[in-house]
Scaffold this motif. Structure first.
Motif, mmCIF file in Angstrom:
data_model
loop_
_atom_site.group_PDB
_atom_site.id
_atom_site.type_symbol
_atom_site.label_atom_id
_atom_site.label_comp_id
_atom_site.label_asym_id
_atom_site.label_seq_id
_atom_site.Cartn_x
_atom_site.Cartn_y
_atom_site.Cartn_z
ATOM 1 N N GLU A 88 0.791 -1.135 0.001
ATOM 2 C CA GLU A 88 -0.190 -0.010 -0.001
ATOM 3 C C GLU A 88 0.829 1.276 -0.016
ATOM 4 O O GLU A 88 0.421 2.293 -0.746
ATOM 5 C CB GLU A 88 -0.917 0.082 1.232
ATOM 6 C CG GLU A 88 -1.832 1.076 1.264
ATOM 7 C CD GLU A 88 -2.667 1.147 2.568
ATOM 8 O OE1 GLU A 88 -2.711 2.105 3.241
ATOM 9 O OE2 GLU A 88 -3.297 0.007 2.912
ATOM 10 N N VAL A 139 2.314 1.930 -3.454
ATOM 11 C CA VAL A 139 1.361 2.670 -4.325
ATOM 12 C C VAL A 139 1.382 4.161 -3.876
ATOM 13 O O VAL A 139 1.089 4.875 -4.932
ATOM 14 C CB VAL A 139 -0.018 1.929 -4.332
ATOM 15 C CG1 VAL A 139 -0.950 2.519 -4.820
ATOM 16 C CG2 VAL A 139 0.193 0.353 -4.780
ATOM 17 N N ARG A 195 4.272 6.008 -5.361
ATOM 18 C CA ARG A 195 4.537 5.883 -6.700
ATOM 19 C C ARG A 195 3.136 7.124 -7.165
ATOM 20 O O ARG A 195 3.759 8.103 -8.115
ATOM 21 C CB ARG A 195 4.061 4.738 -7.370
ATOM 22 C CG ARG A 195 5.299 3.792 -7.319
ATOM 23 C CD ARG A 195 4.733 2.615 -8.517
ATOM 24 N NE ARG A 195 6.028 1.726 -8.752
ATOM 25 C CZ ARG A 195 6.165 0.426 -8.215
ATOM 26 N NH1 ARG A 195 5.133 0.120 -7.581
ATOM 27 N NH2 ARG A 195 7.167 -0.414 -8.365
ATOM 28 N N ALA A 196 2.315 7.193 -6.349
ATOM 29 C CA ALA A 196 1.238 8.192 -6.811
ATOM 30 C C ALA A 196 1.700 9.585 -6.299
ATOM 31 O O ALA A 196 1.602 10.771 -7.316
ATOM 32 C CB ALA A 196 -0.057 8.000 -6.171
#
Length: 490
Positions: free
Chosen positions: A408, A411, A414-415
């Motif tokens: 999580e 993710v 990266r965002a």
């Protein structure tokens, strides 16, 4: 009516004990959690019910005993000798071994143990005007501190970017006639890999030089892991040429801070570690360690911890830790873009990112936001930035939770994308010299990075700036930034 509490540590009127304890508990609420298996640095939690209370009680029994004079307080001498004997026996010394005459001292921590190992080696060679020590760059920074304090030259040896170990030939080539000590790690703190101790000790012995094994981190885990069937390379007093070993009991012996043991193969090797002084009218001073006055509290707490856990307890804790390491390593392997920097050999999981869109420093912040406190390590000499996890037995029940949290956090990182510092700031970091830093410039940098008001949970920008700076500037920035946090409360 006078405010007995005030804002500082010294009020006009004394504060009731219960209120003082409440104040401390309120301050502690801002700290990282020392228990629960979510902090992967700084503290060592076995997750053993009742152990804290035992150690605290033992500490209280001897807190006011002074190790300055062992003849005045034989209880402390007895406990120290017992603790040293346990460490020596665990690390290949004592009766019936190839190192039957091992002696040692209890110190306040690994740094003091390493400083004293360097002091003993230096003072054993009074004929040398400019003594030197040979240390792999993966050796603990405390060796650089020792060299700085003791005015000993430091000869660093590079490590292979794949194995993360020094080449024995490079160690041998670094030894000079002025070399007084050669160092090996078991394991290195940053990556958790064991240096080729037997080979390094052999080249040191061939040159007539002492060899110190820094086992502060692994000395109380590697022997238990070996008993459990893990392949552990030779690193202790069973290795010819190893002259001293350090092991921290406040790490994987799970004693409270701060207790370390510095062992020497025999009393003659230890003798230069002592400081004695009689050329003044006061009491004759003789100190085996740096401090003169020493509280008996930490030694008593360590003695109680070792006695209570015993060999079977440490074997059980080592097994839990071994399994936790394997689970965490699997969690890292399961995430695209992450890779282990080294296959785990002890109690460390160290990983990096191969995906340029995944900023490790942002990932660390995202893990922190989710309650997982890890340790970022900056890029160095061709080695990439990495994330360090010190794994303890208390982590074992949390392993199943870490994998989903890591995925999580990746993710989210990266965002968010990599940290984007202003180009002029990066250019400044790359061109400034430490001497060019002014108070105004430091204050401006700190304000721009959100530093100065207290510890921050989001440190990616700070770490990005530090990584962009040359090593000497990085050191000065760290000094100045931490200095902003350490200001008196009036």
């Amino acid at each position: 009516m006078t405010d007995t509490a005030g804002t500082g540590a010294l009020p006009v009127e004394g504060v009731p004990a219960a209120r003082v304890l409440d104040e401390i508990r309120a301050l502690r609420a801002a700290d990282r959690p020392t228990h629960g298996g979510r902090l992967f640095a700084y503290v060592y939690d076995p997750g053993v019910a009742g152990l804290d209370e035992l150690a605290q009680a033992a500490h209280a029994e001897s807190a006011h005993v002074n190790g300055l004079d062992p003849t005045a307080f034989p209880s402390l001498l007895a406990m120290e000798n017992a603790v040293v004997g346990a460490a020596a026996r665990l690390l290949g010394g004592g009766p019936g071994t190839s190192a039957p005459d091992v002696v040692g001292s209890v110190t306040s921590g690994g740094t003091e143990s390493l400083i004293l190992a360097v002091k003993a080696a230096r003072d054993a060679r009074p004929d040398l005007a400019e003594p030197r020590i040979v240390v792999p760059v993966s050796g603990h920074a405390a060796f650089a501190k020792a060299a700085h304090y003791l005015r000993v030259a430091l000869d660093p040896v590079p490590v292979d970017p794949v194995t993360l170990r020094p080449a024995v030939a490079d160690v041998a080539a670094a030894i000079r006639p002025e070399t007084v000590l050669v160092v090996a790690s078991a394991p290195s703190y940053a990556h958790g890999v064991v240096d080729p101790v037997a080979e390094i000790a052999a080249v040191a012995a061939a040159a007539g030089v002492r060899c110190h094994v820094d086992a502060c981190f692994g000395g109380w885990t590697l022997p238990w892991l070996r008993r459990l069937g893990t392949s552990v390379p030779p690193f202790d007093f069973a290795v010819p040429g190893v002259t001293s070993i350090s092991v921290d009991l406040h790490k994987y012996a799970y004693a409270p801070k701060g207790v370390s043991v510095l062992l020497h193969r025999d009393a003659g090797l230890r003798a230069p570690q002592f400081f004695a002084y009689a050329d003044w009218p006061g009491y004759t001073m003789v100190n085996p360690v740096i401090a003169s006055t020493r509280s008996g509290g930490p030694i008593a707490a360590a003695y109680a911890t070792l006695r209570h856990l015993g060999e079977d307890g440490y074997l059980r804790l080592a097994a839990l830790t071994r399994d936790a390491v394997a689970g965490l390593a699997d969690a890292v392997r399961a995430v695209d873009g992450l890779r282990l920097l080294a296959e785990p050999e002890s109690t460390v999981v160290c990983f990096t990112a191969d995906d340029p869109g995944l900023d490790l420093f942002v990932l660390v912040d995202e893990l922190t936001a989710r309650g997982w406190h890890t340790q970022p390590q900056l890029a160095y000499a061709g080695l990439p930035a990495s994330v360090h996890l010190t794994v303890t037995a208390a982590v074992a029940p949390r392993v199943a939770e870490f994998g989903p949290a890591l995925a999580e956090a990746v993710v989210a990182a990266r965002a968010a994308g990599p940290v984007q510092l202003p180009p002029e700031l990066l250019a400044l970091a790359g061109s400034l010299t430490p001497e060019a830093l002014t108070p105004d410039l430091i204050a401006g940098l700190a304000a721009g990075l959100g530093l100065g008001a207290g510890p921050a949970d989001r440190m990616a920008a700070v770490n990005t700036l530090l990584e962009a700076a040359p090593v000497r500037l990085r050191e000065r920035l760290l000094v100045e930034f931490v200095g902003l946090l350490q200001r008196p409360t009036w």
